[in-house]
Design a protein around this motif. Structure first.
Motif, short mmCIF file in Angstrom:
data_model
loop_
_atom_site.label_atom_id
_atom_site.label_comp_id
_atom_site.label_asym_id
_atom_site.label_seq_id
_atom_site.Cartn_x
_atom_site.Cartn_y
_atom_site.Cartn_z
N ILE A 38 97.61 -36.99 -1.94
CA ILE A 38 98.42 -37.28 -0.74
C ILE A 38 98.59 -38.80 -0.57
N LEU A 39 97.51 -39.53 -0.80
CA LEU A 39 97.59 -40.99 -0.65
C LEU A 39 98.55 -41.60 -1.66
N VAL A 40 98.47 -41.12 -2.91
CA VAL A 40 99.35 -41.64 -3.95
C VAL A 40 100.81 -41.34 -3.61
N LEU A 41 101.06 -40.10 -3.20
CA LEU A 41 102.43 -39.71 -2.87
C LEU A 41 102.95 -40.46 -1.64
N ALA A 42 102.08 -40.57 -0.64
CA ALA A 42 102.49 -41.24 0.59
C ALA A 42 102.87 -42.68 0.31
N ASN A 43 102.11 -43.34 -0.55
CA ASN A 43 102.44 -44.73 -0.87
C ASN A 43 103.78 -44.82 -1.60
N ARG B 97 84.07 -59.33 0.04
CA ARG B 97 84.03 -58.29 -0.99
C ARG B 97 83.68 -56.97 -0.33
N VAL B 98 84.30 -55.90 -0.86
CA VAL B 98 83.99 -54.56 -0.38
C VAL B 98 83.44 -53.77 -1.55
N PHE B 99 82.27 -53.18 -1.33
CA PHE B 99 81.64 -52.37 -2.38
C PHE B 99 81.67 -50.91 -1.97
N ASN B 100 81.81 -50.05 -3.00
CA ASN B 100 81.74 -48.61 -2.79
C ASN B 100 80.66 -48.10 -3.72
N GLY B 101 79.53 -47.65 -3.14
CA GLY B 101 78.40 -47.25 -3.98
C GLY B 101 77.89 -48.47 -4.73
N GLU B 102 77.77 -48.35 -6.04
CA GLU B 102 77.26 -49.45 -6.87
C GLU B 102 78.35 -50.45 -7.24
N ASP B 103 79.60 -50.03 -7.10
CA ASP B 103 80.69 -50.84 -7.64
C ASP B 103 81.42 -51.66 -6.59
N LEU B 394 90.11 -44.72 -4.91
CA LEU B 394 91.34 -45.24 -5.52
C LEU B 394 91.41 -46.77 -5.46
N ALA B 395 90.67 -47.37 -4.52
CA ALA B 395 90.82 -48.81 -4.27
C ALA B 395 90.51 -49.67 -5.49
N GLN B 396 89.57 -49.19 -6.32
CA GLN B 396 89.20 -49.97 -7.49
C GLN B 396 90.35 -50.14 -8.47
N THR B 397 91.12 -49.08 -8.64
CA THR B 397 92.17 -49.11 -9.66
C THR B 397 93.57 -49.20 -9.07
N GLU B 399 95.89 -50.78 -6.33
CA GLU B 399 95.99 -51.83 -5.34
C GLU B 399 96.51 -51.31 -3.99
N PHE B 400 97.39 -50.29 -4.07
CA PHE B 400 98.04 -49.86 -2.83
C PHE B 400 97.07 -49.33 -1.78
N THR B 401 95.89 -48.84 -2.20
CA THR B 401 94.98 -48.28 -1.19
C THR B 401 94.14 -49.37 -0.51
N ARG B 402 94.14 -50.57 -1.08
CA ARG B 402 93.24 -51.60 -0.51
C ARG B 402 93.53 -51.93 0.94
N PRO B 403 94.81 -52.01 1.31
CA PRO B 403 95.04 -52.25 2.75
C PRO B 403 94.50 -51.13 3.65
N LEU B 404 94.31 -49.94 3.08
CA LEU B 404 93.80 -48.83 3.91
C LEU B 404 92.30 -48.93 4.14
#
Lengths: 63, 528
Positions: A38-43, B97-103, B394-397, B399-404
């Motif tokens: 959903i996130l991928v599609l929404a973007n 920096r924002v970490f998720n788990g170990e990464d 998804l944020a690691q790979t 870019e579009f999710t980073r603002p979220l």
């Protein structure tokens, strides 16, 4: 404007691919996959109005 | 060594008011000598208004508490006379920096644009801010300003009247009564004044606890904001690490809802948690530990007749986003010039209603942002957790999710777009400096714009010929503006004239106004 007319060329193929992606996943993993999808599609859609219309359309069920 | 927060800075002293036969009436009384109360008092004193601050304690706050101070807060502090001290002592930062788990999920840079006197943020313990404010009060007193700080003075009763507010003040020598023409309660989230006036409010309680620790350590961590979702050392929860001056580090660890707060605060429980985070070999010393919960809520109205609530007493947010003390200082920045104008008979009393309107709007914006951050950090349902984790994943790979990713939306000044004090504009100008916005700083040939604007109505003209301004209004004329000044203020014609309010918010702008246009806009900005 949200396009609610048929718009996917290989509709049966798409449907099968979607279900295949969930193959072997438990409910939690399936929910996570759906969320990522959903996130991928929404973007990709991006248009804020279209996204609101899509959410509204999805919330309106025939039942 | 005595720490600053252990030293009484304004110990109780007997006031002549205690021996007066009838209660002495003061122009303005401020309740609470925290950052917001002290800022209010200094601002009023600088406007020539007599003010008395009462506080039940006599020291600055214990523990670092508010630590992130925004650019706008620093600009306000410049006007109050403590900006340089804050920035000199504080730790300037802009990377995170924002970490998720170990990464590491991603790194960000607040990318401060050039051409501003002040940085995006500094970190500084609240006790330093309070100390500098108290010093500033002393400085104003030495200059002859009518500003008084009464420690060991607890307000125990409040009575509101048509012409004044009556106060009963408790001291070690017993209670006494005073009156105030205007009262500004800045007595914090649990505001006893609010309760005494029957103005308490509900709000959204977040079912979560956070352990907050100040740790003194000589560590190699960079000067960055580090935020972890689900770190190995605090599974399923979040964590935050921030640097403060004096090798003090702020650590916030999310604990969840069902915990024993007293138990969690015991060093025997805190130290293993910190060791897990910092590594066994890191030597550290605990300076302060607390467990906090928070609410996002505000009073219906910040103005109740002659009582004007400010800061946490009026509104509260989660700490993510640094919107507490920063918004409190924007409250007093908005309030004090208005109250001073009303007291001097220079503006109608209804101007004070615009304090309510503008700052309620700002509080709503802060509550909205901080609620959204909290919902991301502490998902409220199974599905909200699924989406949160999907974003982080998804944020690691992608870019579009980073603002979220929402680990706090950092405080930016509110724009009073719908304020009745704004003059509607004609012409095309940059959006960032529209009426209602706070001034954007820029370099001038002889210093910084905001320093030049100061704390009274001021007019800036760039590019074009200087307009006639009403008497007593400061004119800043820049015939050949810098690129920054032009980008931030010039309209289509390559220049413009901008009217600033005393709180440095923009009231009006034109291509080529007449003296009457400017005079009318000033009247409007004074609520006439």
């Amino acid at each position: 404007m949200l396009n609610s007319k048929p718009n996917i060329a290989d509709h049966d193929g798409f449907y099968a691919e979607l279900l295949n992606a969930h193959e072997g996943l438990d409910e939690q993993a399936s929910a996570a996959l759906n969320a990522r999808l959903i996130l991928v599609l929404a973007n990709h859609i991006g248009d804020r109005d279209v996204l609101s219309q899509a959410i509204k359309a999805a919330k309106t069920t025939s039942k | 060594m005595t720490k600053i927060f252990e030293k009484p800075l304004y110990p109780y002293e007997r006031s002549p008011d205690q021996d007066a036969i009838t209660p002495v009436r003061h122009k303005v009384v401020v309740i609470g000598a925290g950052p917001v109360g002290l800022a209010a008092a200094i601002d009023l004193a600088q406007h020539g208004i007599p003010v008395v601050v009462v506080d039940e304690n006599d020291k600055v706050s214990h523990g670092s508490r508010a630590i992130c101070f925004s650019k706008r807060m620093l600009e306000i502090s410049d006007r109050l006379g403590i900006g340089d001290r804050l920035v000199e002592k504080g730790v300037t930062w802009n990377k995170g920096r924002v970490f998720n788990g170990e990464d590491e999920a991603y790194a960000f840079d607040l990318l401060p644009e050039s051409g501003h006197k002040r940085p995006a943020f500094i970190n500084l313990q609240q006790y330093y801010l309070e100390e500098y404010l108290v010093d500033r009060v002393r400085e104003l007193q030495a200059e002859g300003a009518d500003i008084e700080l009464r420690g060991g003075s607890k307000v125990s009763a409040v009575g509101t009247h048509e012409t004044h507010v009556s106060l009963e003040i408790d001291t070690v020598e017993g209670p006494y009564n005073i009156e105030a023409e205007w009262l500004i309660p800045c007595d914090g989230a649990g505001s006893p004044t609010r309760r005494m006036m029957g103005c308490d409010f509900g709000g959204r309680v977040f079912e979560d606890n956070f352990l907050i620790a100040d740790v003194i350590m000589d560590a190699e961590f960079p000067t960055e904001r580090w935020f972890w979702f689900d770190p190995p050392f605090n599974k399923g929860q979040s964590a935050l690490l921030h640097k403060q001056p004096d090798d003090v580090w702020r650590i916030d660890l999310q604990l969840g809802w069902d915990i024993d707060r007293e138990e969690e605060m015991r060093p025997a429980n805190v130290i293993p948690r910190l060791e897990a985070m910092l590594g066994k070999d890191t030597k550290f010393q605990l300076e302060w530990v607390s467990v906090y919960t928070f609410q996002c809520r505000r009073m219906d109205k910040f103005r109740h007749g002659r009582v004007l609530f400010a800061g946490d007493a009026a509104h509260q947010v989660s700490p993510f986003g640094a919107r507490g003390a920063n918004s409190g200082l924007q409250d007093t920045d908005n309030l004090c010039w208005k109250l001073a104008s009303v007291i001097k008979g220079d503006a109608p009393e209804t101007l004070l209603d615009t304090y309510n309107d503008e700052r309620v709007e700002a509080a709503d914006e802060n509550i909205l942002n901080s609620t959204r951050s909290t919902d991301f950090i502490t998902p409220k349902s199974g599905i909200s957790r699924v989406f949160r984790d999907a974003v982080l994943d998804l944020a690691q790979t992608h870019e579009f999710t980073r603002p979220l990713v929402n680990s706090g939306r950092l405080s930016v000044p509110a724009v009073h777009d719908s304020s009745c004090l704004n003059t509607p504009e004609i012409g095309s100008f940059p959006a960032r400096t529209r009426p209602g916005a706070s001034a954007s700083d820029a370099p001038l040939p002889n210093g910084w714009l905001l320093d030049q604007i100061g704390g009274e109505f001021a007019v800036l003209t760039i590019g074009f010929a200087a307009p006639d301004v009403p008497e007593g209004v400061k004119l800043i004329h820049v015939a050949e503006p810098s690129d920054e000044l032009k980008t931030r203020y010039a309209g289509d014609g390559g220049g413009g004239t901008i009217l600033f309010r005393p709180d440095q918010h923009i009231a009006a702008r034109w291509a080529a106004p007449s003296a009457i246009d400017i005079a009318n806009a000033i009247q409007r900005a004074k609520g006439a």
